[in-house]
Scaffold this motif. Structure first.
Motif, PDB file in Angstrom:
ATOM      1  N   LEU A 836     -66.991 -64.512 -36.216  1.00  0.00           N
ATOM      2  CA  LEU A 836     -66.974 -63.499 -36.869  1.00  0.00           C
ATOM      3  C   LEU A 836     -65.480 -63.054 -36.815  1.00  0.00           C
ATOM      4  CD1 LEU A 836     -69.799 -61.500 -35.456  1.00  0.00           C
ATOM      5  CD2 LEU A 836     -69.906 -62.788 -37.477  1.00  0.00           C
ATOM      6  N   SER A 837     -65.166 -61.943 -37.807  1.00  0.00           N
ATOM      7  CA  SER A 837     -63.704 -61.448 -37.801  1.00  0.00           C
ATOM      8  C   SER A 837     -63.616 -60.457 -36.941  1.00  0.00           C
ATOM      9  CB  SER A 837     -63.399 -60.967 -39.224  1.00  0.00           C
ATOM     10  OG  SER A 837     -64.176 -59.743 -39.527  1.00  0.00           O
ATOM     11  N   LEU A 838     -62.194 -60.069 -36.830  1.00  0.00           N
ATOM     12  CA  LEU A 838     -61.879 -58.878 -35.861  1.00  0.00           C
ATOM     13  C   LEU A 838     -61.637 -57.721 -36.575  1.00  0.00           C
ATOM     14  CD1 LEU A 838     -58.969 -60.817 -33.868  1.00  0.00           C
ATOM     15  CD2 LEU A 838     -61.463 -60.353 -33.210  1.00  0.00           C
ATOM     16  N   VAL A 839     -61.764 -57.673 -37.776  1.00  0.00           N
ATOM     17  CA  VAL A 839     -61.989 -56.521 -38.658  1.00  0.00           C
ATOM     18  C   VAL A 839     -62.740 -55.555 -38.302  1.00  0.00           C
ATOM     19  CG1 VAL A 839     -61.952 -55.620 -41.038  1.00  0.00           C
ATOM     20  CG2 VAL A 839     -61.051 -57.586 -40.674  1.00  0.00           C
ATOM     21  N   PRO A 840     -62.443 -54.145 -38.161  1.00  0.00           N
ATOM     22  CA  PRO A 840     -63.592 -53.151 -37.781  1.00  0.00           C
ATOM     23  C   PRO A 840     -64.788 -53.198 -38.575  1.00  0.00           C
ATOM     24  CG  PRO A 840     -61.343 -52.380 -37.662  1.00  0.00           C
ATOM     25  CD  PRO A 840     -61.115 -53.634 -38.203  1.00  0.00           C
ATOM     26  N   LYS A 841     -65.910 -53.110 -37.971  1.00  0.00           N
ATOM     27  CA  LYS A 841     -67.287 -52.977 -38.547  1.00  0.00           C
ATOM     28  C   LYS A 841     -67.269 -51.933 -39.439  1.00  0.00           C
ATOM     29  CE  LYS A 841     -72.162 -52.769 -37.508  1.00  0.00           C
ATOM     30  NZ  LYS A 841     -73.164 -52.525 -36.513  1.00  0.00           N
ATOM     31  N   SER A 842     -66.710 -50.644 -39.270  1.00  0.00           N
ATOM     32  CA  SER A 842     -66.702 -49.730 -40.337  1.00  0.00           C
ATOM     33  C   SER A 842     -66.007 -50.035 -41.655  1.00  0.00           C
ATOM     34  CB  SER A 842     -66.107 -48.459 -39.593  1.00  0.00           C
ATOM     35  OG  SER A 842     -64.719 -48.508 -39.451  1.00  0.00           O
ATOM     36  N   ARG A 843     -65.050 -50.931 -41.550  1.00  0.00           N
ATOM     37  CA  ARG A 843     -64.280 -51.079 -42.944  1.00  0.00           C
ATOM     38  C   ARG A 843     -65.203 -51.946 -43.807  1.00  0.00           C
ATOM     39  NH1 ARG A 843     -58.541 -53.862 -42.394  1.00  0.00           N
ATOM     40  NH2 ARG A 843     -57.969 -51.992 -41.135  1.00  0.00           N
ATOM     41  N   TRP A 844     -65.894 -53.107 -43.292  1.00  0.00           N
ATOM     42  CA  TRP A 844     -66.531 -53.863 -44.262  1.00  0.00           C
ATOM     43  C   TRP A 844     -67.770 -52.901 -44.535  1.00  0.00           C
ATOM     44  CZ3 TRP A 844     -71.270 -55.629 -42.623  1.00  0.00           C
ATOM     45  CH2 TRP A 844     -71.395 -56.016 -41.340  1.00  0.00           C
ATOM     46  N   GLN A 845     -68.219 -52.306 -43.735  1.00  0.00           N
ATOM     47  CA  GLN A 845     -69.394 -51.452 -44.196  1.00  0.00           C
ATOM     48  C   GLN A 845     -69.253 -50.329 -45.109  1.00  0.00           C
ATOM     49  OE1 GLN A 845     -71.284 -49.969 -40.604  1.00  0.00           O
ATOM     50  NE2 GLN A 845     -72.491 -52.056 -40.396  1.00  0.00           N
ATOM     51  N   THR A 846     -68.273 -49.724 -44.991  1.00  0.00           N
ATOM     52  CA  THR A 846     -67.639 -48.871 -46.161  1.00  0.00           C
ATOM     53  C   THR A 846     -67.477 -49.385 -47.440  1.00  0.00           C
ATOM     54  OG1 THR A 846     -66.645 -47.545 -44.266  1.00  0.00           O
ATOM     55  CG2 THR A 846     -65.970 -47.115 -46.490  1.00  0.00           C
TER      56      THR A 846
END
Length: 1048
Positions: A836-846
């Motif tokens: 998985l990526s290190l991008v915050p979960k809120s970013r790709w869910q938004t």
């Protein structure tokens, strides 16, 4: 260039924090435990206390605890009111109080500083005395009178002015030294009322010098009675003018008239083997002497060789009016300190203050209506007289009434058991063992008329030294618990017949059980009442008790002995309930003998009733939370698991003869037991599987004590090599080590995880440390031997330590948090693993729900026009409006010129080509390079709105490239959830165009649409292959877990 190479190779060089242009190479601070403060110190040093009247209402008593001063208020019950800060670099050697200040002299010869004296006011340092350059001797006694401060050393006397703290002069006596002494002065120094600028100095040859401080001259010398006279040990001016009391090392005390230079009264002159007197005080309220106690003339004497205070009636030739036996503990053979350092009558009061080397400060009062010449206790502040051997944080109640981590229980070699409050120092108290002084009086140890008999030690009347203890407060009744009314530890109550349990059932019963050195009885204590309990449980084989335990419910106490027996008692009734192994009837014994003779066995080792007794001493007893299983271990190397109800052995783990088990600790939430072995290792056993799960090595000396952390992740152990080590159980790494000045003899970790308490061999105090991991990140990497940190020991004042808030905001040490070696920076551990990526979960869910968020945030009403300005705001100046309206209109030439400029500007803007974005540039570069990583890294850094805009702005030629980039990342098995989010947005925006085959560009539309569909087919096949692989892995793991959980 080197930085680029490091990034290319995936390594990160270690950072160094620079100070003044160089790498910091100072002493490391502890990573996990930070010093907080020390508790349990009252008057542990032989430095006498000093008193100060505070108006007409109270007195303040100041004691030395080493490098700090404690000030207690007498009117508040000797409550602690001040601690001096900063602490002195060296140990304090002398103190004196005058007005509102305290002068403390300290010896800095063992440090970088020299001998100095500081002045404190209300606990804060306000000045210091000017020291001569050649000052090398420590000051042993100080006095203040008039405008002078005098300090007595071993061979000189220093004089300062009390107003400016300036050094005035140095007085050097010239008397001959004794062969047995290397000093001239014996330390006795005093002044006398009405004798202006005069001080009296005692010397080792028995003579007494009188010096004038103003002129610096020797006025007179009072010669000793003979040439063989011993040194002067104490001097004190009496209330009678020109009369001074002189005590010598042979035990004799004389009252000398200074004006006539003659002896008025001689005491203890014909008695041999007298104790040395080092403190003398006179009662000044005009009472206490004579037959009815209404005359003046009472003198008190005391010394370090005993714990007694002798009261003298100086009328009619002098006699002993009374002896206060056992005011303080005498020096004991067990190692506990004793004796009296100072005794002092408060001016104009019927109160006497005593301080002992047994770490105690007490006040005594004479009853005016009583005919007794011996005072009774008024207030006391005490601590351990010898170093602490056992520590344990008191657990919380079942209802949480007693906050966990507030109370600390300790036992020492002075045969006492203490409860220390970490929130309010005045609540700390010793658990009473009954009226020991009353017992001693009944036995004739505290006689009133014994003039020459030495005080008998009170050690025999106390319980022996505590070697093990256990506690559970779930059935503790607090202050309302019924004590039964009988004597302590007698297994009886005040009522005749058997003990009635109905009363204790309503009020609660004992909650603490202790085992004692060389004693076959385990004793109970009331924690709420802070006193000894009713029961003394005898071990099953009448050998020494070596281990005790209390069940979580607080109902049963278990006692293990040196002979290997285990007994269980009911704490409410004191009745023996079970033995492990259980006692056999004759019929059961015959059946077991017959089964052994027949040799029946089913292939598994089974244990019958009566089997499994330990062959050597029991070193640990533990009970699970449900009272189903008892776990015992011993010096025979065995760990036995017993059925709690039947007493039958269920399973046995045998480590003999490989090792013997010295002690044990049980962490009930995780069902782990830690066992300290004689091979200097700590072994961890899982009680569910009965398997060894960890072996912890590294101690270079015998393990004195160890414990679990509150969450069970750490093992903290102290060994005789003076190092406290911390192991991380999940990794098995040694993550921290503290080097202390002296070996740690006991330690305990609070249930809240806030504090670590340690006790050491060279002090009677208890050190409290803060747990820094509650507020900052601490790495759990394996440390090396050269990374052992020299600990900064906590102080009583808390100086040099760290509070909870300071620890939370302390700057992290880069050298400590980062590993010593370069580490490999890996985006993926293995190419076959889905990452998985290190991008915050809120970013790709938004990003997935961006349209919904925009619709929800759309304003419901159009913006309203601003309200009219209030009437009190000034309006625009009408004159300026009139002037602007009066300006002439522009000419036709000016209008044409302005139109030409605007047209040229529009032409220039229309002809300029738009600047391509970074997203577009990186996407087009992939055609030539074939490397999609820069493009995907840039896309992952964009926010939800920016990423959505870029995907919407894709041209027809860029759509296949974008799908190829996502397929490339999917083959790499990286950023899985991020790639799925991007593809979902892409299909939602361009799905209709792909299906409908829109031809906006004429014939070229078919080409890009066909190419895009081919790229999407590649994506679908790759997605199906990866989904199938994931499904197989998840199914395999689910099957393994199901097999392990099944009861078959």
């Amino acid at each position: 260039m080197s930085r680029d190479n490091d990034k290319a190779e995936g390594t990160i060089a270690k950072r160094q924090k620079l100070a003044n242009g160089s790498a910091r190479a100072t002493q490391r601070t502890p990573r996990i435990f930070a010093p907080f403060r020390t508790v349990g110190l009252v008057a542990p040093t032989p430095v006498p206390f000093t008193s100060l009247p505070l108006g007409k209402t109270t007195f303040q008593i100041t004691t030395s605890v080493g490098k700090c001063l404690h000030t207690y208020d007498l009117a508040k019950g000797l409550n602690l009111v001040f601690l001096t800060r900063p602490q002195t670099p060296g140990n304090i050697t002398a103190t004196v109080a005058w007005k509102d200040r305290i002068v403390a002299a300290w010896d800095g010869r063992g440090t970088e500083s020299r001998v100095e004296a500081w002045v404190f006011k209300r606990g804060k340092r306000v000045g210091e005395l000017e020291m001569p350059i050649d000052m090398t001797e420590p000051i042993t006694k100080m006095i203040v009178f008039g405008s002078w401060i005098a300090g007595c050393c071993s061979n000189r006397i220093e004089v300062w002015k009390s107003t400016t703290y300036e050094h005035y002069t140095t007085l050097t006596p010239t008397a001959a030294k004794k062969e047995s002494s290397s000093s001239t002065l014996s330390g006795g120094v005093c002044n006398m009322p009405t004798y202006l600028n005069k001080i009296f100095v005692g010397k080792c040859d028995g003579s007494l010098d009188i010096w004038n401080l103003s002129t610096g001259k020797l006025i007179h010398t009072i010669l000793p009675p003979s040439a063989e006279s011993d040194s002067i040990t104490a001097l004190e001016a009496s209330p009678a003018l020109s009369v001074i009391a002189i005590a010598r090392a042979d035990g004799s005390i004389v009252l000398h008239d200074v004006r006539k230079d003659m002896v008025i009264l001689e005491l203890n002159a014909k008695v041999s083997n007298n104790p040395i007197t080092t403190s003398i005080s006179f009662r000044s309220d005009g009472l206490g002497a004579g037959e009815d106690g209404t005359e003046t003339g009472i003198m008190a004497t005391a010394g370090p060789s005993s714990g007694d205070v002798t009261f003298w009636d100086l009328n009619n030739g002098g006699r002993i009016s009374g002896i206060l036996r056992g005011a303080h503990n005498p020096p004991a053979a067990s190692g506990s300190s004793g004796g009296i350092s100072k005794v002092e009558f408060l001016p104009g009061q019927d109160v006497i203050i005593t301080s002992g080397i047994d770490n105690a400060l007490k006040s005594w009062i004479f009853d005016s209506k009583s005919l007794s010449s011996i005072p009774r206790i008024l207030h006391s502040r005490c601590g351990h007289a010898a170093h602490v051997t056992r520590l344990s944080f008191v657990p919380t109640n079942s209802d949480g009434a007693d906050a966990s981590g507030k109370w600390l229980m300790s036992a020492g070699k002075d045969q006492t058991l203490w409860g220390w409050s970490l929130r309010r120092d005045g609540q700390s108290t010793e658990l009473s063992q009954g009226n020991v002084r009353k017992k001693a009086k009944k036995l004739g140890l505290l006689g009133k008329s014994l003039e020459t008999e030495r005080s008998t030690t009170l050690e025999d009347l106390k319980a022996p030294e505590v070697t093990c203890m256990a506690c559970s407060l779930n059935r503790d009744g607090g202050m309302g618990a019924s004590a039964g009314g009988g004597a302590v530890w007698t297994n009886t109550t005040s009522k005749k017949g058997p003990a009635d349990a109905s009363e204790s059932n309503a009020t609660g019963w004992e909650s603490v059980v202790t085992g004692h050195r060389g004693d076959k009885y385990a004793r109970t204590w009331f924690w709420g009442r802070k006193k000894a309990g009713r029961w003394a449980f005898e071990s099953g084989d009448s050998t020494e008790v070596t281990s005790v335990a209390v069940t979580v419910c607080g109902t049963f106490a278990l006692v293990g002995s040196a002979g290997g027996s285990i007994s269980m008692f009911n704490l409410q009734s004191g009745i023996l309930r079970q033995k492990f192994p259980s006692t056999l009837t004759p019929a059961q014994a015959r059946r077991i003998k017959m089964s052994h003779a027949a040799g029946t066995s089913n292939g598994m080792k089974t244990f019958a009733l009566g089997e499994g007794k330990h062959k050597k001493a029991i070193t640990g007893l533990m009970v699970d939370g449900l009272n189903r299983t008892l776990i015992s271990c011993g010096l025979d190397g065995k760990i036995n698991f017993w059925d709690f109800l039947t007493g039958c052995l269920q399973q046995e783990v045998d480590w003999a003869p490989m090792t013997a088990i010295i002690s044990s600790q049980y962490h009930r939430p995780s069902d782990l037991i830690a066992l300290s072995c004689d091979d200097l290792s700590i072994r961890i056993v899982d009680t569910e599987t009965k398997k060894l799960v960890r072996e912890l090595w590294g101690c270079l000396g015998q393990i004195s004590d160890f414990c679990f952390s509150n969450d069970g992740r750490w093992i903290i152990a102290a060994s005789m090599d003076s190092v406290i080590r911390v192991w991380d159980l999940p990794t098995g790494h040694l993550i921290n080590a503290l080097k202390t000045e002296s070996p740690c003899t006991a330690l305990a970790f609070s249930d809240t995880g806030e504090y670590l308490a340690t006790a050491h061999a060279d002090t009677v105090g208890i050190n409290i440390w803060n747990n820094r991991t509650l507020f900052t990140h601490v790495p759990t990497r394996l440390i090396q031997d050269d990374e052992i940190t020299t600990a900064i020991i906590p102080t009583t004042s808390g100086e040099g330590g760290q509070g909870l808030i300071n620890t939370a905001f302390e700057e992290d040490d880069a050298n400590e948090d980062e590993p010593h070696d370069t580490v490999q920076s890996l985006d993926q551990l293995n190419t076959s693993m889905l990452t998985l990526s290190l991008v915050p979960k809120s970013r790709w869910q938004t990003l997935l729900h961006l349209d919904t968020i925009r619709a929800r945030n759309k304003p419901k009403e159009p913006p309203k026009p601003p309200e009219k300005a209030p009437f009190f705001l000034p309006s625009l100046d009408k004159s300026n409006l009139n002037n602007s309206a009066a300006l002439p209109p522009p000419s036709s030439e000016e209008q044409q010129q302005t139109a030409l400029i605007n047209k040229a500007e529009r032409s220039r803007i229309s002809k300029s080509t738009p600047q391509a974005s970074t997203f577009t540039t990186l996407l087009h570069n992939t055609v030539q390079s074939g490397n999609y990583d820069p493009f995907l890294i840039h896309l992952s850094t964009l926010g939800p709105s920016a990423a959505d805009l870029e995907i919407r702005s894709l041209t027809a030629q860029e759509l296949p490239l974008f799908v190829s980039a996502l397929t490339y990342r999917l083959r790499q098995k990286r950023d899985y959830e991020l790639v799925q989010a991007w593809m979902s947005v892409f299909l939602r925006l361009w799905g209709e165009s792909i299906v409908g085959g829109d031809d906006d560009d004429g014939g070229g539309g078919r080409e890009w649409n066909g190419e895009l569909r081919e790229r999407l087919k590649e994506w679908r096949s790759e997605q199906e292959r990866e989904g199938k692989r994931l499904g197989e892995l998840v199914g395999f793991c689910g099957g393994v877990l199901g097999f392990l959980r099944s009861g078959r």
